[in-house]
Design an enzyme around this catalytic site. Structure first.
Site, PDB file in Angstrom:
ATOM      1  N   PHE A 227      23.166   9.177  -1.156  1.00 50.82           N
ATOM      2  CA  PHE A 227      23.744   9.005  -1.823  1.00 50.82           C
ATOM      3  C   PHE A 227      23.251   9.151  -3.279  1.00 50.82           C
ATOM      4  O   PHE A 227      22.138   7.927  -3.189  1.00 50.82           O
ATOM      5  CB  PHE A 227      24.871   7.517  -2.048  1.00 50.82           C
ATOM      6  CG  PHE A 227      25.696   8.037  -3.539  1.00 50.82           C
ATOM      7  CD1 PHE A 227      26.661   8.286  -3.313  1.00 50.82           C
ATOM      8  CD2 PHE A 227      25.177   7.693  -4.292  1.00 50.82           C
ATOM      9  CE1 PHE A 227      28.004   8.436  -4.949  1.00 50.82           C
ATOM     10  CE2 PHE A 227      26.335   7.384  -5.513  1.00 50.82           C
ATOM     11  CZ  PHE A 227      27.095   7.640  -5.611  1.00 50.82           C
TER      12      PHE A 227
ATOM     13  N   ASP B  99      14.130   7.167  -4.372  1.00 46.46           N
ATOM     14  CA  ASP B  99      15.426   6.971  -5.270  1.00 46.46           C
ATOM     15  C   ASP B  99      15.707   4.731  -5.173  1.00 46.46           C
ATOM     16  O   ASP B  99      16.176   4.717  -3.680  1.00 46.46           O
ATOM     17  CB  ASP B  99      17.061   7.161  -4.799  1.00 46.46           C
ATOM     18  CG  ASP B  99      17.721   6.632  -6.093  1.00 46.46           C
ATOM     19  OD1 ASP B  99      17.898   5.687  -6.226  1.00 46.46           O
ATOM     20  OD2 ASP B  99      19.565   7.829  -5.490  1.00 46.46           O
TER      21      ASP B  99
ATOM     22  N   LYS C 183      20.695   0.513 -12.325  1.00 42.33           N
ATOM     23  CA  LYS C 183      21.348  -0.415 -12.160  1.00 42.33           C
ATOM     24  C   LYS C 183      20.659  -2.272 -12.238  1.00 42.33           C
ATOM     25  O   LYS C 183      20.529  -2.667 -13.733  1.00 42.33           O
ATOM     26  CB  LYS C 183      22.332  -0.534  -9.970  1.00 42.33           C
ATOM     27  CG  LYS C 183      22.819   0.252  -9.773  1.00 42.33           C
ATOM     28  CD  LYS C 183      22.925  -0.185  -8.141  1.00 42.33           C
ATOM     29  CE  LYS C 183      23.930   0.957  -8.301  1.00 42.33           C
ATOM     30  NZ  LYS C 183      25.685   1.087  -8.136  1.00 42.33           N
TER      31      LYS C 183
ATOM     32  N   THR D  56      19.814  12.295 -25.851  1.00 47.50           N
ATOM     33  CA  THR D  56      20.073  12.155 -27.486  1.00 47.50           C
ATOM     34  C   THR D  56      19.465  10.330 -27.206  1.00 47.50           C
ATOM     35  O   THR D  56      17.975  10.133 -27.736  1.00 47.50           O
ATOM     36  CB  THR D  56      21.383  11.931 -27.830  1.00 47.50           C
ATOM     37  OG1 THR D  56      21.579  13.174 -28.247  1.00 47.50           O
ATOM     38  CG2 THR D  56      21.044  11.456 -28.870  1.00 47.50           C
TER      39      THR D  56
HETATM   40  C1  LIG Z   1      20.827   4.994  -4.599  1.00 48.16           C
HETATM   41  C2  LIG Z   1      21.603   5.650  -6.144  1.00 48.16           C
HETATM   42  N1  LIG Z   1      21.168   6.602  -6.232  1.00 48.16           N
HETATM   43  C3  LIG Z   1      22.135   6.520  -7.776  1.00 48.16           C
HETATM   44  C4  LIG Z   1      22.927   6.315  -7.824  1.00 48.16           C
HETATM   45  C5  LIG Z   1      23.895   6.480  -9.056  1.00 48.16           C
HETATM   46  O1  LIG Z   1      23.920   5.952  -9.777  1.00 48.16           O
HETATM   47  P1  LIG Z   1      24.847   5.918 -11.470  1.00 48.16           P
HETATM   48  O2  LIG Z   1      26.327   5.446 -10.759  1.00 48.16           O
HETATM   49  O3  LIG Z   1      24.919   4.577 -12.069  1.00 48.16           O
HETATM   50  O4  LIG Z   1      25.153   6.742 -11.630  1.00 48.16           O
HETATM   51  C6  LIG Z   1      24.029   5.563  -7.304  1.00 48.16           C
HETATM   52  C7  LIG Z   1      24.780   4.427  -6.756  1.00 48.16           C
HETATM   53  O5  LIG Z   1      25.404   3.486  -6.856  1.00 48.16           O
HETATM   54  C8  LIG Z   1      23.220   4.704  -6.239  1.00 48.16           C
HETATM   55  O6  LIG Z   1      22.685   3.969  -4.988  1.00 48.16           O
END
Ligand SMILES: Cc1ncc(COP(=O)(O)O)c(C=O)c1O
Length: 496
Positions: A214, A323, A354, A378
């Site tokens: 994800f 990530d 987060k 922006t």
């Molecule tokens: C590992 C990971 N990457 C990216 C995201 C996407 O973040 P956002 O919801 O702030 O766009 C999440 C969201 O839960 C995540 O867990």
């Protein structure tokens, strides 16, 4: 009494009339300056209760509410407890999808915007790429680069996790093309063809991701997200390679050989896909990977897997993007989860959001575009959030919260392992690092039932993947909280 207590305690009084102990309230000192109820308070037969249901119907008139669980009262929420509008106080081990580092209404954060300079930073939000404030270079150096993953000396700030990944992909593509182009400028053909989305200006490059991953829901990031069909269906996607992510057998120590084979199988798939996509004329410019696949089911891979993955990337001239949007910020027992892996080199790019309040990514000079406006929007982040982050980092240090995560995580993990052996027909595969933990249930129906019954017993958890329950407490979550979670979890399992 501090103004914080004056604000919170009289209201909390109505929630805990039974065993009053401090200022007539049944509460405990969970944290040096933050007061909480002594245990969860559940006053309604259902959660959402009637007031939440009423608000939900109001909200549905203007917005889709299919994901809303209940309406919170953020004025009353405190420490590890989220209060709802129906008077329930839930011990929150989900923390807004892993996004609340110090719990609710931490007194030191409440104080931040009493400082007039901080307030002015908050209300005069600049377009950071063009009119940054005079403090910005110092703030980036002293706050964000201070927590930069080892070996990365540049930061690009953004807003959320998805847009951080999205822009990190762009940085990787620019880096890849710059390697090919060298010092030469853009050709007229490149400049013209990119305007109609055609190569060579808009090249056929790809990002390799993993099944179960994800990385967000915006259009580019969504092509690398594979956790649930509902996130993707009806939306066009890039044809980018998707490799298998290790699926381990637990307990790890009893399945070493099998799990090693699983690593090897997935790594060889990565190499094959890189070759396949090169032949297809869609070369892989970058690989994106979560240190622990979170939404996809808290799937872990071994440090050896990540080291080998980095080797494959290096030998193929592909960038490695880690990530850390969900894993970053301390809850795995290290500030960045990939620090557990002893990588030979720094990752090329590390994205975050987060718990760090704003989004962005760390990288080195090679991933910083030379021309203006190539990576830009922006706001490009928010200095108001950086002020909060500064105080959060100070509290983590002052209160030794990393050590706290280690201690509370040990208790919670051992307790989950104990529950697993008490209820082997319901639970298995306890895993994770620090307080970033998960356990599998026998099937998704049982998982959903446990999550909702836990909520009715005052514990807010979250599901992930098909059958997993994830624990994402705040960094102020202590052993005493872990014991409350475990006691209530045991009661719920007994009741099934
Ligand atoms: C590992 C990971 N990457 C990216 C995201 C996407 O973040 P956002 O919801 O702030 O766009 C999440 C969201 O839960 C995540 O867990």
């Amino acid at each position: 009494m501090s103004s914080f207590l004056v604000n919170v305690l009289p209201k909390a009084h109505t929630y805990a009339r039974s065993k009053c102990s401090i200022y007539g309230v049944n509460c405990m000192k969970a944290y040096s300056t933050n007061w909480e109820p002594k245990e969860p308070i559940v006053r309604t037969k259902t959660i959402p209760g009637p007031k939440s249901a009423e608000l939900k119907s109001q909200l549905s008139a203007v917005q889709s509410t299919g994901t809303v669980q209940f309406f919170a009262d953020y004025e009353k929420s405190t420490g590890n407890y989220i209060f709802d509008v129906d008077g329930n106080a839930l011990l929150d081990v989900y923390t807004q999808i892993s996004s609340v580092p110090l719990g609710y209404n931490h007194p030191r954060l409440l104080n931040i915007f009493k400082d007039e300079n901080n307030l002015k930073t908050l209300i005069n939000r600049p377009a950071l790429g063009v009119f940054p404030g005079k403090e910005w270079p110092d703030k980036l150096n002293s706050i964000l680069l201070n927590i930069a993953p080892k070996g990365l000396n540049k930061i690009t700030t953004m807003m959320c996790g998805s847009c951080s990944n999205e822009n990190a992909f762009k940085s990787i593509f620019l880096w890849y093309q710059t390697k090919i182009r060298g010092e030469k400028g853009f050709t007229a053909e490149e400049m013209n063809s990119c305007m109609i989305n055609m190569p060579p200006g808009a090249p056929n490059l790809s990002i390799l991701s993993f099944k179960g991953a994800f990385h967000g829901r915006t259009l580019g990031a969504l092509s690398t997200t594979h956790s649930k069909y509902i996130h993707k269906i009806d939306v066009p996607s890039f044809d980018w390679p998707i490799a298998s992510f290790p699926q381990y057998k637990y307990p790890l120590e009893d399945n070493v050989a099998e799990n090693k084979k699983e690593d090897e199988k997935c790594l060889s798939e990565v190499q094959s896909l890189i070759e396949e996509y090169k032949k297809k004329d869609k070369p892989v410019a970058g690989v994106i990977v979560e240190p622990i696949q979170s939404e996809g089911g808290d799937n872990e891979a071994s440090p050896a897997f990540f080291r080998a993955l980095q080797k494959i990337c290096k030998s193929n001239g592909v960038a490695l993007l880690i990530d850390e949007v969900q894993t970053g910020g301390g809850s795995t027992g290290k500030f960045w989860c990939h620090e557990h892996f002893n990588l030979e080199y720094p990752p090329d790019v590390v994205t975050f959001s987060k718990k760090l309040q704003l989004g962005g990514y760390f990288h080195n000079d090679d991933f910083a575009p030379k021309e203006p406006y190539r990576i830009f929007n922006t706001w490009m982040g928010d200095p108001g959030k950086v002020i909060l982050l500064e105080e959060i980092l100070k509290v983590i240090k002052d209160e030794k919260l990393m050590a706290n995560v280690e201690a509370a995580g040990k208790v919670l993990k051992q307790g989950l392992l104990n529950l697993e052996s008490e209820f082997p027909q319901l639970l298995n595969s306890t895993r994770g690092r620090g307080t970033f933990l998960a356990v599998n249930c026998s099937n998704s129906k049982v998982r959903d039932s446990i999550v909702s019954t836990l909520r009715l017993n005052g514990i807010q958890t979250g599901g992930c993947g098909e059958v997993s329950i994830r624990f994402r407490p705040a960094l102020i979550f202590k052993e005493a909280h872990a014991n409350i979670v475990l006691d209530r979890f045991r009661n719920v399992l007994r009741s099934l």
